[in-house]
Structure formats: C-alpha cells, structure tokens
Design an enzyme around this catalytic site. Structure first.
Site, PDB file in Angstrom:
ATOM      1  N   TYR A  53     -21.167   2.777 -22.622  1.00 52.73           N
ATOM      2  CA  TYR A  53     -20.238   2.281 -23.650  1.00 52.73           C
ATOM      3  C   TYR A  53     -20.076   3.269 -24.795  1.00 52.73           C
ATOM      4  CZ  TYR A  53     -19.792  -1.800 -20.868  1.00 52.73           C
ATOM      5  OH  TYR A  53     -19.488  -2.614 -19.807  1.00 52.73           O
ATOM      6  N   ARG A  56     -17.355   5.479 -23.576  1.00 51.12           N
ATOM      7  CA  ARG A  56     -16.032   4.838 -23.616  1.00 51.12           C
ATOM      8  C   ARG A  56     -15.563   4.672 -25.057  1.00 51.12           C
ATOM      9  NH1 ARG A  56     -16.168  -0.195 -19.976  1.00 51.12           N
ATOM     10  NH2 ARG A  56     -13.943  -0.258 -20.515  1.00 51.12           N
ATOM     11  N   ASP A  91     -10.657  -1.634 -25.657  1.00 48.94           N
ATOM     12  CA  ASP A  91     -10.190  -0.656 -26.646  1.00 48.94           C
ATOM     13  C   ASP A  91      -9.412  -1.413 -27.732  1.00 48.94           C
ATOM     14  OD1 ASP A  91      -7.891  -0.144 -24.088  1.00 48.94           O
ATOM     15  OD2 ASP A  91      -7.226  -0.776 -26.077  1.00 48.94           O
ATOM     16  N   HIS A 106     -12.793 -10.105 -23.309  1.00 51.22           N
ATOM     17  CA  HIS A 106     -13.955  -9.424 -22.726  1.00 51.22           C
ATOM     18  C   HIS A 106     -14.695  -8.587 -23.753  1.00 51.22           C
ATOM     19  CE1 HIS A 106     -12.156  -9.802 -18.427  1.00 51.22           C
ATOM     20  NE2 HIS A 106     -12.668 -10.930 -18.870  1.00 51.22           N
ATOM     21  N   CYS A 133     -31.092  -5.292 -35.308  1.00 50.34           N
ATOM     22  CA  CYS A 133     -30.004  -6.151 -35.796  1.00 50.34           C
ATOM     23  C   CYS A 133     -30.039  -6.160 -37.326  1.00 50.34           C
ATOM     24  CB  CYS A 133     -30.213  -7.570 -35.265  1.00 50.34           C
ATOM     25  SG  CYS A 133     -29.201  -8.812 -36.101  1.00 50.34           S
ATOM     26  N   LEU A 199       2.437  -1.156 -11.557  1.00 51.86           N
ATOM     27  CA  LEU A 199       2.991  -0.099 -10.677  1.00 51.86           C
ATOM     28  C   LEU A 199       3.210  -0.649  -9.277  1.00 51.86           C
ATOM     29  CD1 LEU A 199       0.652   2.883 -11.692  1.00 51.86           C
ATOM     30  CD2 LEU A 199       2.962   2.362 -12.537  1.00 51.86           C
ATOM     31  N   GLU A 200       2.481  -1.743  -8.993  1.00 52.72           N
ATOM     32  CA  GLU A 200       2.569  -2.379  -7.661  1.00 52.72           C
ATOM     33  C   GLU A 200       2.196  -3.845  -7.867  1.00 52.72           C
ATOM     34  OE1 GLU A 200      -0.470  -0.203  -5.586  1.00 52.72           O
ATOM     35  OE2 GLU A 200      -2.068  -1.227  -6.690  1.00 52.72           O
ATOM     36  N   ALA A 216       4.206   0.941 -17.505  1.00 55.67           N
ATOM     37  CA  ALA A 216       4.373  -0.023 -18.612  1.00 55.67           C
ATOM     38  C   ALA A 216       5.067   0.608 -19.808  1.00 55.67           C
ATOM     39  CB  ALA A 216       3.000  -0.549 -19.031  1.00 55.67           C
TER      40      ALA A 216
HETATM   41  C1  BV8 Z   1     -17.219 -15.517 -15.642  1.00 56.00           C
HETATM   42  C2  BV8 Z   1     -15.640  -5.763 -19.873  1.00 56.00           C
HETATM   43  C3  BV8 Z   1     -18.904 -17.031 -15.172  1.00 56.00           C
HETATM   44  C4  BV8 Z   1     -16.568  -4.718 -19.378  1.00 56.00           C
HETATM   45  C5  BV8 Z   1     -15.000  -6.843 -17.824  1.00 56.00           C
HETATM   46  C6  BV8 Z   1     -13.995 -16.694  -9.156  1.00 56.00           C
HETATM   47  C7  BV8 Z   1     -13.736 -16.012  -7.988  1.00 56.00           C
HETATM   48  C8  BV8 Z   1     -14.364 -14.793  -7.720  1.00 56.00           C
HETATM   49  C9  BV8 Z   1     -15.273 -14.234  -8.653  1.00 56.00           C
HETATM   50  C10 BV8 Z   1     -15.514 -14.925  -9.801  1.00 56.00           C
HETATM   51  C11 BV8 Z   1     -14.892 -16.134 -10.064  1.00 56.00           C
HETATM   52  N1  BV8 Z   1     -15.323 -16.578 -11.285  1.00 56.00           N
HETATM   53  C12 BV8 Z   1     -16.205 -15.713 -11.805  1.00 56.00           C
HETATM   54  C13 BV8 Z   1     -16.343 -14.678 -10.928  1.00 56.00           C
HETATM   55  C14 BV8 Z   1     -17.229 -13.527 -11.127  1.00 56.00           C
HETATM   56  C15 BV8 Z   1     -16.543 -12.396 -11.879  1.00 56.00           C
HETATM   57  C16 BV8 Z   1     -15.409 -11.837 -11.098  1.00 56.00           C
HETATM   58  O1  BV8 Z   1     -14.250 -12.210 -11.308  1.00 56.00           O
HETATM   59  N2  BV8 Z   1     -15.754 -10.919 -10.233  1.00 56.00           N
HETATM   60  C17 BV8 Z   1     -14.746 -10.232  -9.448  1.00 56.00           C
HETATM   61  C18 BV8 Z   1     -15.065  -8.742  -9.438  1.00 56.00           C
HETATM   62  C19 BV8 Z   1     -14.737 -10.824  -8.051  1.00 56.00           C
HETATM   63  N3  BV8 Z   1     -16.090 -12.821 -13.188  1.00 56.00           N
HETATM   64  C20 BV8 Z   1     -16.971 -12.845 -14.219  1.00 56.00           C
HETATM   65  O2  BV8 Z   1     -18.148 -12.584 -14.093  1.00 56.00           O
HETATM   66  C21 BV8 Z   1     -16.423 -13.259 -15.573  1.00 56.00           C
HETATM   67  N4  BV8 Z   1     -17.291 -14.274 -16.082  1.00 56.00           N
HETATM   68  O3  BV8 Z   1     -16.379 -15.933 -14.880  1.00 56.00           O
HETATM   69  O4  BV8 Z   1     -18.245 -16.256 -16.136  1.00 56.00           O
HETATM   70  C22 BV8 Z   1     -18.975 -18.309 -15.844  1.00 56.00           C
HETATM   71  C23 BV8 Z   1     -18.002 -19.274 -15.581  1.00 56.00           C
HETATM   72  C24 BV8 Z   1     -18.100 -20.481 -16.210  1.00 56.00           C
HETATM   73  C25 BV8 Z   1     -19.151 -20.699 -17.097  1.00 56.00           C
HETATM   74  C26 BV8 Z   1     -20.095 -19.710 -17.362  1.00 56.00           C
HETATM   75  C27 BV8 Z   1     -20.007 -18.498 -16.753  1.00 56.00           C
HETATM   76  C28 BV8 Z   1     -16.490 -12.140 -16.599  1.00 56.00           C
HETATM   77  C29 BV8 Z   1     -15.632 -11.002 -16.188  1.00 56.00           C
HETATM   78  C30 BV8 Z   1     -15.579  -9.980 -17.336  1.00 56.00           C
HETATM   79  C31 BV8 Z   1     -16.296  -8.703 -16.924  1.00 56.00           C
HETATM   80  N5  BV8 Z   1     -16.015  -7.672 -17.924  1.00 56.00           N
HETATM   81  N6  BV8 Z   1     -14.692  -5.986 -18.802  1.00 56.00           N
HETATM   82  C32 BV8 Z   1     -15.981  -3.368 -19.540  1.00 56.00           C
HETATM   83  O5  BV8 Z   1     -14.787  -3.226 -19.909  1.00 56.00           O
HETATM   84  O6  BV8 Z   1     -16.742  -2.432 -19.273  1.00 56.00           O
HETATM   85  S1  BV8 Z   1     -14.010  -6.865 -16.444  1.00 56.00           S
HETATM   86  C33 BV8 Z   1     -13.051  -5.453 -16.393  1.00 56.00           C
HETATM   87  O7  BV8 Z   1     -12.475  -5.354 -15.091  1.00 56.00           O
HETATM   88  C34 BV8 Z   1     -11.831  -5.538 -17.271  1.00 56.00           C
HETATM   89  O8  BV8 Z   1     -12.090  -6.126 -18.506  1.00 56.00           O
HETATM   90  C35 BV8 Z   1     -10.852  -6.334 -16.476  1.00 56.00           C
HETATM   91  O9  BV8 Z   1     -10.981  -7.694 -16.753  1.00 56.00           O
HETATM   92  C36 BV8 Z   1     -11.332  -6.157 -15.070  1.00 56.00           C
HETATM   93  C37 BV8 Z   1     -10.264  -5.621 -14.150  1.00 56.00           C
HETATM   94  O10 BV8 Z   1      -9.735  -4.556 -14.733  1.00 56.00           O
HETATM   95  P1  BV8 Z   1      -8.124  -4.444 -14.930  1.00 56.00           P
HETATM   96  O11 BV8 Z   1      -7.872  -4.550 -16.377  1.00 56.00           O
HETATM   97  O12 BV8 Z   1      -7.366  -5.360 -14.038  1.00 56.00           O
HETATM   98  O13 BV8 Z   1      -7.976  -2.969 -14.490  1.00 56.00           O
HETATM   99  P2  BV8 Z   1      -7.916  -2.411 -13.023  1.00 56.00           P
HETATM  100  O14 BV8 Z   1      -8.295  -0.984 -13.049  1.00 56.00           O
HETATM  101  O15 BV8 Z   1      -8.641  -3.336 -12.108  1.00 56.00           O
HETATM  102  O16 BV8 Z   1      -6.371  -2.531 -12.707  1.00 56.00           O
HETATM  103  C38 BV8 Z   1      -5.444  -1.777 -13.475  1.00 56.00           C
HETATM  104  C39 BV8 Z   1      -4.085  -2.275 -13.067  1.00 56.00           C
HETATM  105  O17 BV8 Z   1      -3.110  -1.599 -13.845  1.00 56.00           O
HETATM  106  C40 BV8 Z   1      -3.785  -1.973 -11.612  1.00 56.00           C
HETATM  107  O18 BV8 Z   1      -3.181  -3.108 -11.022  1.00 56.00           O
HETATM  108  C41 BV8 Z   1      -2.780  -0.811 -11.687  1.00 56.00           C
HETATM  109  O19 BV8 Z   1      -1.813  -0.865 -10.646  1.00 56.00           O
HETATM  110  C42 BV8 Z   1      -2.114  -1.078 -13.019  1.00 56.00           C
HETATM  111  N7  BV8 Z   1      -1.615   0.124 -13.694  1.00 56.00           N
HETATM  112  C43 BV8 Z   1      -2.191   1.363 -13.728  1.00 56.00           C
HETATM  113  N8  BV8 Z   1      -1.425   2.193 -14.470  1.00 56.00           N
HETATM  114  C44 BV8 Z   1      -0.360   1.458 -14.912  1.00 56.00           C
HETATM  115  C45 BV8 Z   1      -0.474   0.153 -14.422  1.00 56.00           C
HETATM  116  N9  BV8 Z   1       0.440  -0.804 -14.674  1.00 56.00           N
HETATM  117  C46 BV8 Z   1       1.506  -0.455 -15.434  1.00 56.00           C
HETATM  118  N10 BV8 Z   1       1.691   0.785 -15.953  1.00 56.00           N
HETATM  119  C47 BV8 Z   1       0.780   1.756 -15.708  1.00 56.00           C
HETATM  120  N11 BV8 Z   1       0.986   2.987 -16.219  1.00 56.00           N
END
Ligand code: BV8
Length: 232
Positions: A53, A56, A91, A106, A133, A199-200, A216
């Site tokens: 972090y 980042r 960010d 997040h 802290c 993008l997709e 975007a």
């Molecule tokens: C929770 C901070 C539990 C860290 C992040 C249900 C089903 C399946 C799994 C789960 C579920 N419920 C919970 C889960 C578990 C988990 C989860 O979803 N796992 C996944 C991997 C399967 N979720 C969690 O753990 C969440 N917590 O649910 O709590 C709970 C529930 C109830 C009560 C108590 C507890 C917490 C998730 C948060 C984790 N922290 N971020 C950090 O930043 O380091 S997640 C992190 O990845 C991001 O914050 C973001 O959310 C995530 C995905 O990233 P994206 O932003 O989507 O980016 P990515 O690269 O993936 O995609 C970029 C997109 O942009 C692409 O589509 C690309 O095509 C597009 N793009 C690129 N360039 C451009 C563009 N578009 C336009 N223009 C461009 N130029």
C-alpha cells in the site's frame, strides 16, 4: 428530481496511469491477492502488505484525474438533480477531479485505521508495521482499506442511494467482486436505467440495459454532455 448513482472501478483510473487489478500486467499479476489484500495476509506478513500500500500510495500521489473523473464532477455541479459516486477505488482522483459526494466503499490509500480502537486518521505517505495509533497508542495501525472477507464501508447508505437511483452507471468495473458487482441488480429492481462503461462487457454486463464501449476518458464526457443537454 433526477438522481444518478455511479459506481466506479479501476478502469476509470487506468488512463490516469494507475494499474487495474485484472489487466495482464495488473496489480494482482505481481502479487497474490491472498497475500496483500486479506486480513490473513496482513497477519502473516504485515510488512509485505504495508509496503504494497505504500507503493500504491506513492503511485497515486504521482498521477492526475483524467477527463472521465472531471466529467463526473461537471455532472454533479451542473445537473439539476443529485449525483452520487460510489467508488471501489482507493485513490482520490474523484476528489481531485472535483467530485464532492464520493463514497469509498473499499477504503482509501489516504486513510489509516487502528485495528485496536477503530480510530481513523490521515495516513502518512509511508506506513510501517506496528505504527502507533495516535488515539490509543497501540502498535496497531493498518491501511484503512477493505480487504477480501471484510465488510465494505457504508453499505446501508449505499443501498439507500441505489434504490432511489433513476440512472445507475458503472464505469471501469470488471464485475468480479461482490457486493459491488451486485449493485446493478439492486438498481434495476428499483427501476433505474442501467448503463455500463467499459472497454468490453464486464462479468455482469448482461444485466445492464445500455453499454458504452470505449475508453472512459472518451465515453464518459460524451455521456455527461448528452445528459446535461437533454435536461436543458
Ligand atoms: C464481503 C481494496 C463479506 C483493496 C478491494 C459473492 C460471490 C462470490 C464471492 C463473494 C461474494 N460475496 C463476498 C465474496 C468474497 C469477495 C469476492 O467478491 N471475491 C471475488 C474475487 C470472487 N468479496 C469480499 O470479500 C468483499 N467483502 O463481501 O464481505 C461479508 C459479507 C457480509 C457480511 C460480512 C462480510 C470485499 C471486497 C473488497 C476487497 N477489496 N479493494 C485494494 O484496492 O487493494 S477489491 C478490488 O478489486 C477493487 O477495489 C475492486 O473492487 C475489485 C475489482 O477491481 P475492478 O475495480 O473491477 O478492477 P479490475 O482490474 O478487476 O477491472 C477493471 C475494469 O476496467 C475491466 O473491466 C477493464 O475492462 C476496465 N477498463 C480498463 N481500462 C479502461 C476500462 N474501462 C473503461 N476505460 C478504460 N480506459
């Protein structure tokens, strides 16, 4: 009065120069998510996580908002209605771009959190494991980031906005991470018009009524100009 709720992900910051998560050269390609974005990873190796972090935070301090961030700020300033930005991003490019109502579900790189007493304060540029802290003095400082398995912030307030939305737009999200990826279903159920900017098609792309494919920095300013013109 029109209410527009916008969910943004790493894709909106890509053109500012910040890596996305799932791009082939993205953040997770260099790190295992289990090691750097989970409480277990932090407990196992706090230095690896804090340094991830720190890197980042330093990178985010070097970049600027792009036309997409600025367009959302223009929409908030000029729309005769309400604009809410819910971001998965840690960010502060939305704030730098001029948006005022921004919800970091997040967490944020600029925040530090005490794992012992829940106190929050502005993070130093460089954090170290065991930093004290400022409120309770415990050596329990951590980045104020929501890791996998942790509850995202302001969920009740987020859902209140979703159910009131006339328009729900998702910009630059891959739709892989919940609960954020489930917001489009909530908004649709509440009768919102749903638009995806990417993008997709994302993993939840088929749930959106409208798609604007392209970078975007081009598609979002175009859309904002259309929305504002239509309401003049
Ligand atoms: C929770 C901070 C539990 C860290 C992040 C249900 C089903 C399946 C799994 C789960 C579920 N419920 C919970 C889960 C578990 C988990 C989860 O979803 N796992 C996944 C991997 C399967 N979720 C969690 O753990 C969440 N917590 O649910 O709590 C709970 C529930 C109830 C009560 C108590 C507890 C917490 C998730 C948060 C984790 N922290 N971020 C950090 O930043 O380091 S997640 C992190 O990845 C991001 O914050 C973001 O959310 C995530 C995905 O990233 P994206 O932003 O989507 O980016 P990515 O690269 O993936 O995609 C970029 C997109 O942009 C692409 O589509 C690309 O095509 C597009 N793009 C690129 N360039 C451009 C563009 N578009 C336009 N223009 C461009 N130029």
């Amino acid at each position: 009065m029109t209410k527009i709720v916008i969910l943004t992900g790493a894709g909106i910051s890509a053109e500012s120069g910040l890596e996305t998560f799932r791009a082939s050269d993205g953040l997770w390609a260099q790190h295992r998510v289990e090691d750097v974005a989970t409480p277990e990873g932090f407990a196992r190796n706090p230095k690896l996580v804090v340094d991830f972090y720190n890197a980042r935070r330093a990178q985010a301090a070097e970049v600027s908002p792009n036309a997409a961030h600025r367009a959302l700020a223009r929409l908030e300033a000029e729309l005769d209605g309400e604009v809410v930005v819910i971001t998965q991003n840690v960010d502060d490019l939305h704030e730098q771009g001029g948006s005022r109502q921004v919800m970091h579900m997040h967490g944020a790189l600029k925040g530090a959190l005490c794992a012992a007493c829940d106190h929050r304060w502005p993070a130093p540029m460089v954090m170290a494991p065991g930093d004290a802290c400022p409120a309770c003095n415990a050596p329990a400082a951590r980045p104020d980031i929501v890791w996998f398995g942790e509850m995202p912030y302001q969920m009740d307030a987020l859902f209140d906005h979703l159910v009131e939305a006339d328009v729900f737009a998702a910009i630059g999200i891959s739709g892989n991470v919940y609960p954020a990826a489930g917001f489009v279903a909530e908004a649709r159920r509440a009768g919102a018009h749903t638009i995806e900017f990417n993008l997709e098609r994302s993993a939840v792309g088929n749930q959106f009524a409208e798609h604007r494919i392209g970078p975007a920095s081009q598609t979002v300013p175009e859309w904002v100009a259309e929305v504002l013109a239509a309401r003049r």
